[in-house]
Scaffold this motif. Structure first.
Motif, short mmCIF file in Angstrom:
data_model
loop_
_atom_site.label_atom_id
_atom_site.label_comp_id
_atom_site.label_asym_id
_atom_site.label_seq_id
_atom_site.Cartn_x
_atom_site.Cartn_y
_atom_site.Cartn_z
N PHE A 48 0.86 -1.18 0.00
CA PHE A 48 0.00 0.00 0.00
C PHE A 48 0.90 1.23 0.00
O PHE A 48 1.87 1.29 0.76
N THR A 86 -5.16 5.49 1.20
CA THR A 86 -4.25 4.81 0.28
C THR A 86 -4.38 5.36 -1.14
O THR A 86 -5.47 5.46 -1.68
N VAL A 102 -2.27 0.56 -4.61
CA VAL A 102 -1.80 -0.74 -4.13
C VAL A 102 -1.02 -1.40 -5.27
O VAL A 102 -1.25 -1.09 -6.44
N PRO A 111 -6.83 1.58 -4.83
CA PRO A 111 -7.37 0.50 -4.00
C PRO A 111 -8.84 0.22 -4.31
O PRO A 111 -9.36 -0.84 -3.99
N LEU A 162 -10.05 -5.77 -2.83
CA LEU A 162 -8.85 -5.98 -2.02
C LEU A 162 -8.92 -7.17 -1.06
O LEU A 162 -7.90 -7.76 -0.72
#
Ligand code: 0L1
Ligand code: MG
Length: 263
Positions: A113, A133, A136, A176, A181
Protein backbone atom coordinates in the motif's frame (compact mmCIF):
# COMPACT_ATOMS: atom_id res chain seq x y z
CA UNK A 1 16.37 10.15 21.82
CA UNK A 2 15.78 6.98 23.84
CA UNK A 3 18.43 6.13 26.43
CA UNK A 4 19.27 2.45 26.24
CA UNK A 5 20.30 0.22 29.12
CA UNK A 6 23.48 -1.84 28.75
CA UNK A 7 21.35 -4.93 28.23
CA UNK A 8 19.34 -3.29 25.43
CA UNK A 9 22.50 -2.02 23.74
CA UNK A 10 24.05 -5.49 23.92
CA UNK A 11 21.00 -7.14 22.33
CA UNK A 12 20.77 -4.49 19.59
CA UNK A 13 24.45 -4.93 18.84
CA UNK A 14 24.01 -8.72 18.73
CA UNK A 15 21.20 -8.48 16.15
CA UNK A 16 22.73 -5.62 14.18
CA UNK A 17 26.08 -7.36 13.71
CA UNK A 18 24.43 -10.72 12.89
CA UNK A 19 22.63 -9.05 9.98
CA UNK A 20 25.64 -6.95 8.90
CA UNK A 21 27.98 -9.96 8.99
CA UNK A 22 25.42 -12.34 7.42
CA UNK A 23 25.65 -14.71 10.37
CA UNK A 24 22.89 -16.69 12.06
CA UNK A 25 22.71 -16.49 15.85
CA UNK A 26 20.91 -18.24 18.68
CA UNK A 27 17.71 -16.54 19.68
CA UNK A 28 17.83 -13.65 22.12
CA UNK A 29 15.42 -15.28 24.59
CA UNK A 30 17.89 -18.11 25.22
CA UNK A 31 19.90 -15.54 27.19
CA UNK A 32 17.09 -13.17 28.17
CA UNK A 33 14.02 -15.34 28.79
CA UNK A 34 12.28 -12.62 30.78
CA UNK A 35 11.93 -10.14 27.89
CA UNK A 36 8.36 -8.96 27.21
CA UNK A 37 6.64 -8.11 23.92
CA UNK A 38 6.74 -4.40 24.84
CA UNK A 39 10.49 -4.60 25.43
CA UNK A 40 10.92 -6.46 22.14
CA UNK A 41 9.29 -3.53 20.28
CA UNK A 42 11.66 -1.14 22.11
CA UNK A 43 14.58 -3.27 20.93
CA UNK A 44 13.18 -3.19 17.38
CA UNK A 45 13.05 0.62 17.61
CA UNK A 46 16.63 0.69 18.94
CA UNK A 47 17.76 -1.54 16.07
CA UNK A 48 16.09 0.81 13.59
CA UNK A 49 17.85 3.83 15.16
CA UNK A 50 21.20 2.03 15.01
CA UNK A 51 20.66 1.31 11.29
CA UNK A 52 19.54 4.86 10.60
CA UNK A 53 22.65 6.27 12.21
CA UNK A 54 25.20 3.75 10.89
CA UNK A 55 23.89 3.16 7.36
CA UNK A 56 22.45 6.56 6.58
CA UNK A 57 19.29 4.72 5.58
CA UNK A 58 15.80 6.05 6.26
CA UNK A 59 12.48 4.58 7.25
CA UNK A 60 10.14 4.24 4.27
CA UNK A 61 7.26 2.39 5.86
CA UNK A 62 6.05 -0.52 7.89
CA UNK A 63 5.50 -4.25 7.32
CA UNK A 64 3.10 -6.62 8.98
CA UNK A 65 3.91 -10.20 9.90
CA UNK A 66 2.07 -13.24 11.24
CA UNK A 67 -1.13 -12.00 9.65
CA UNK A 68 -2.45 -15.41 8.64
CA UNK A 69 -4.25 -17.77 11.03
CA UNK A 70 -2.03 -20.58 9.74
CA UNK A 71 1.20 -18.80 10.72
CA UNK A 72 -0.23 -17.64 14.05
CA UNK A 73 -1.28 -21.20 14.89
CA UNK A 74 2.15 -22.49 13.86
CA UNK A 75 3.73 -20.09 16.36
CA UNK A 76 1.06 -20.59 19.02
CA UNK A 77 0.09 -16.89 19.06
CA UNK A 78 -3.08 -15.02 18.24
CA UNK A 79 -1.80 -11.66 17.15
CA UNK A 80 0.06 -10.13 14.25
CA UNK A 81 3.34 -8.20 14.54
CA UNK A 82 4.82 -5.18 12.79
CA UNK A 83 8.29 -4.01 11.84
CA UNK A 84 9.99 -1.23 9.89
CA UNK A 85 10.93 -0.94 6.22
CA UNK A 86 14.09 1.03 5.34
CA UNK A 87 15.06 2.39 1.96
CA UNK A 88 18.08 0.06 1.78
CA UNK A 89 15.69 -2.93 1.89
CA UNK A 90 14.05 -1.85 -1.35
CA UNK A 91 15.06 -4.18 -4.19
CA UNK A 92 14.05 -4.05 -7.84
CA UNK A 93 12.78 -6.55 -10.37
CA UNK A 94 15.66 -5.71 -12.73
CA UNK A 95 18.37 -5.99 -10.07
CA UNK A 96 19.19 -9.53 -8.90
CA UNK A 97 19.09 -10.33 -5.19
CA UNK A 98 22.58 -11.35 -4.06
CA UNK A 99 22.32 -14.62 -2.14
CA UNK A 100 25.67 -14.19 -0.37
CA UNK A 101 24.34 -11.04 1.34
CA UNK A 102 21.63 -13.08 3.05
CA UNK A 103 21.63 -15.93 5.58
CA UNK A 104 18.78 -18.28 4.59
CA UNK A 105 16.26 -16.15 2.72
CA UNK A 106 12.65 -16.97 1.91
CA UNK A 107 10.22 -15.01 -0.21
CA UNK A 108 6.52 -14.38 0.33
CA UNK A 109 3.81 -12.61 -1.71
CA UNK A 110 2.17 -9.51 -0.28
CA UNK A 111 0.14 -6.48 -1.31
CA UNK A 112 1.95 -3.14 -0.91
CA UNK A 113 0.00 0.00 0.00
CA UNK A 114 1.29 3.50 -0.81
CA UNK A 115 -0.21 6.12 1.48
CA UNK A 116 -1.57 9.39 0.12
CA UNK A 117 -1.89 10.91 3.60
CA UNK A 118 -0.71 10.55 7.18
CA UNK A 119 -2.56 7.91 9.16
CA UNK A 120 -2.47 7.98 12.94
CA UNK A 121 -4.95 7.12 15.67
CA UNK A 122 -6.19 4.41 17.96
CA UNK A 123 -9.56 3.76 16.30
CA UNK A 124 -8.52 3.53 12.67
CA UNK A 125 -10.73 1.27 10.55
CA UNK A 126 -10.25 -0.74 7.37
CA UNK A 127 -12.19 2.01 5.53
CA UNK A 128 -9.83 4.71 6.89
CA UNK A 129 -6.88 2.74 5.52
CA UNK A 130 -8.44 2.42 2.06
CA UNK A 131 -9.29 6.15 2.08
CA UNK A 132 -5.71 7.09 2.97
CA UNK A 133 -4.25 4.81 0.28
CA UNK A 134 -3.23 6.20 -3.08
CA UNK A 135 -2.22 2.96 -4.77
CA UNK A 136 -1.80 -0.74 -4.13
CA UNK A 137 0.72 -2.96 -5.93
CA UNK A 138 1.92 -6.57 -5.98
CA UNK A 139 5.01 -7.13 -3.84
CA UNK A 140 7.47 -9.82 -2.77
CA UNK A 141 8.94 -9.67 0.71
CA UNK A 142 12.25 -11.41 1.33
CA UNK A 143 12.49 -12.49 4.93
CA UNK A 144 15.77 -13.63 6.46
CA UNK A 145 15.52 -14.29 10.18
CA UNK A 146 18.84 -13.75 11.85
CA UNK A 147 18.05 -16.76 14.07
CA UNK A 148 19.35 -20.25 13.46
CA UNK A 149 16.90 -22.35 11.40
CA UNK A 150 14.23 -19.59 11.49
CA UNK A 151 13.37 -20.72 15.04
CA UNK A 152 12.25 -18.07 17.49
CA UNK A 153 9.59 -16.90 19.92
CA UNK A 154 7.33 -13.92 19.32
CA UNK A 155 9.65 -11.73 21.40
CA UNK A 156 12.69 -12.82 19.37
CA UNK A 157 11.11 -12.18 15.98
CA UNK A 158 9.79 -8.73 16.97
CA UNK A 159 13.24 -7.69 18.25
CA UNK A 160 14.72 -8.91 14.94
CA UNK A 161 12.46 -6.48 13.03
CA UNK A 162 10.14 -9.35 12.09
CA UNK A 163 12.77 -11.12 9.94
CA UNK A 164 12.72 -8.23 7.42
CA UNK A 165 15.47 -8.18 4.81
CA UNK A 166 14.35 -6.90 1.39
CA UNK A 167 11.23 -6.20 -0.63
CA UNK A 168 10.37 -5.77 -4.29
CA UNK A 169 7.32 -3.83 -5.45
CA UNK A 170 5.83 -4.42 -8.92
CA UNK A 171 5.66 -1.58 -11.39
CA UNK A 172 1.87 -1.55 -11.80
CA UNK A 173 0.18 0.54 -9.13
CA UNK A 174 -3.63 0.73 -9.06
CA UNK A 175 -6.23 2.56 -7.01
CA UNK A 176 -7.37 0.50 -4.00
CA UNK A 177 -10.93 1.01 -5.28
CA UNK A 178 -10.13 -0.63 -8.64
CA UNK A 179 -9.83 -4.13 -7.12
CA UNK A 180 -11.65 -6.29 -4.57
CA UNK A 181 -8.85 -5.98 -2.02
CA UNK A 182 -10.28 -8.57 0.36
CA UNK A 183 -10.47 -11.29 -2.26
CA UNK A 184 -7.41 -11.23 -4.51
CA UNK A 185 -6.14 -14.63 -5.64
CA UNK A 186 -2.41 -15.19 -6.04
CA UNK A 187 -0.15 -17.83 -7.60
CA UNK A 188 3.57 -17.86 -6.80
CA UNK A 189 5.93 -19.88 -9.01
CA UNK A 190 9.63 -20.68 -8.79
CA UNK A 191 11.52 -21.42 -11.99
CA UNK A 192 8.21 -21.83 -13.81
CA UNK A 193 6.63 -24.33 -11.38
CA UNK A 194 3.76 -23.34 -9.10
CA UNK A 195 4.89 -23.40 -5.44
CA UNK A 196 2.14 -21.56 -3.56
CA UNK A 197 -1.37 -20.27 -4.09
CA UNK A 198 -3.15 -17.90 -1.74
CA UNK A 199 -5.62 -15.13 -1.22
CA UNK A 200 -5.61 -11.67 0.29
CA UNK A 201 -8.39 -12.98 2.54
CA UNK A 202 -5.65 -14.87 4.40
CA UNK A 203 -4.30 -11.51 5.63
CA UNK A 204 -6.48 -11.11 8.74
CA UNK A 205 -9.53 -11.36 6.46
CA UNK A 206 -8.58 -8.20 4.52
CA UNK A 207 -5.17 -6.53 4.12
CA UNK A 208 -6.58 -3.08 5.02
CA UNK A 209 -7.89 -4.56 8.28
CA UNK A 210 -4.38 -5.80 9.04
CA UNK A 211 -2.96 -2.33 8.40
CA UNK A 212 -5.64 -0.73 10.58
CA UNK A 213 -4.55 -3.08 13.39
CA UNK A 214 -0.91 -1.96 13.04
CA UNK A 215 -1.84 1.74 12.88
CA UNK A 216 -3.85 1.36 16.09
CA UNK A 217 -0.93 -0.39 17.80
CA UNK A 218 1.41 2.40 16.69
CA UNK A 219 -1.21 4.99 17.68
CA UNK A 220 -1.23 3.70 21.25
CA UNK A 221 2.51 4.55 21.33
CA UNK A 222 1.94 8.02 19.87
CA UNK A 223 3.25 6.98 16.45
CA UNK A 224 1.69 6.66 13.02
CA UNK A 225 2.21 6.27 9.30
CA UNK A 226 3.18 9.14 7.03
CA UNK A 227 2.11 10.26 3.57
CA UNK A 228 4.35 8.44 1.07
CA UNK A 229 4.93 5.46 3.37
CA UNK A 230 4.89 1.96 1.87
CA UNK A 231 3.11 -0.68 3.90
CA UNK A 232 3.53 -4.40 3.29
CA UNK A 233 0.27 -5.83 4.52
CA UNK A 234 1.27 -9.45 5.25
CA UNK A 235 1.90 -12.72 3.46
CA UNK A 236 -0.82 -14.26 1.29
CA UNK A 237 0.75 -17.74 1.45
CA UNK A 238 3.64 -19.54 3.04
CA UNK A 239 7.13 -18.22 2.27
CA UNK A 240 9.40 -20.30 0.02
CA UNK A 241 13.19 -20.69 0.10
CA UNK A 242 15.33 -19.78 -2.89
CA UNK A 243 18.96 -20.04 -3.94
CA UNK A 244 21.25 -18.57 -6.61
CA UNK A 245 19.85 -19.10 -10.10
CA UNK A 246 16.22 -19.18 -8.93
CA UNK A 247 13.60 -16.81 -10.21
CA UNK A 248 10.28 -16.28 -8.45
CA UNK A 249 7.16 -14.66 -9.83
CA UNK A 250 3.88 -13.95 -8.04
CA UNK A 251 0.80 -13.21 -10.10
CA UNK A 252 -2.11 -11.43 -8.41
CA UNK A 253 -5.71 -11.18 -9.76
CA UNK A 254 -6.28 -7.62 -10.94
CA UNK A 255 -2.87 -6.39 -9.76
CA UNK A 256 -0.52 -8.08 -12.20
CA UNK A 257 2.76 -9.70 -11.28
CA UNK A 258 6.04 -9.05 -9.52
CA UNK A 259 9.23 -11.05 -9.84
CA UNK A 260 12.72 -11.46 -8.47
CA UNK A 261 15.86 -13.23 -9.59
CA UNK A 262 18.59 -14.43 -7.22
CA UNK A 263 22.26 -14.47 -8.21
O1 0L1 B 1 6.80 -10.96 7.19
C1 0L1 B 1 6.52 -11.92 7.91
O2 0L1 B 1 5.39 -12.46 7.95
C2 0L1 B 1 7.59 -12.50 8.77
C3 0L1 B 1 7.16 -12.53 10.16
C4 0L1 B 1 8.13 -13.29 10.96
C5 0L1 B 1 7.95 -14.76 10.90
C6 0L1 B 1 8.88 -15.39 9.93
O3 0L1 B 1 10.06 -15.01 9.84
O4 0L1 B 1 8.45 -16.32 9.28
MG1 MG C 1 6.00 -10.58 5.27
Amino acid sequence: MILLTNQESAIIDYLYTAERDVREVVKVTDDYPELTIGEAYQLQEGLLNRKLSENGTKQVGVKLGLTSKAKQEMMGVNEAIYGYLHDDMLAFEWEPITFSELIHPKVEPEIAFLLAEDLQGENITEEDVVKATKYVAPALEIIDSRYKDFRFTLVDVIADNCSSAKFVVGSKWVSPNAVDLGNIGMVMSKNGAVEQTGSSAAVLGHPAKAIAWAVNELGALGKGLKKGDIVLSGAMSEAISFKPGDSVIADFDGLGSVSMYCK
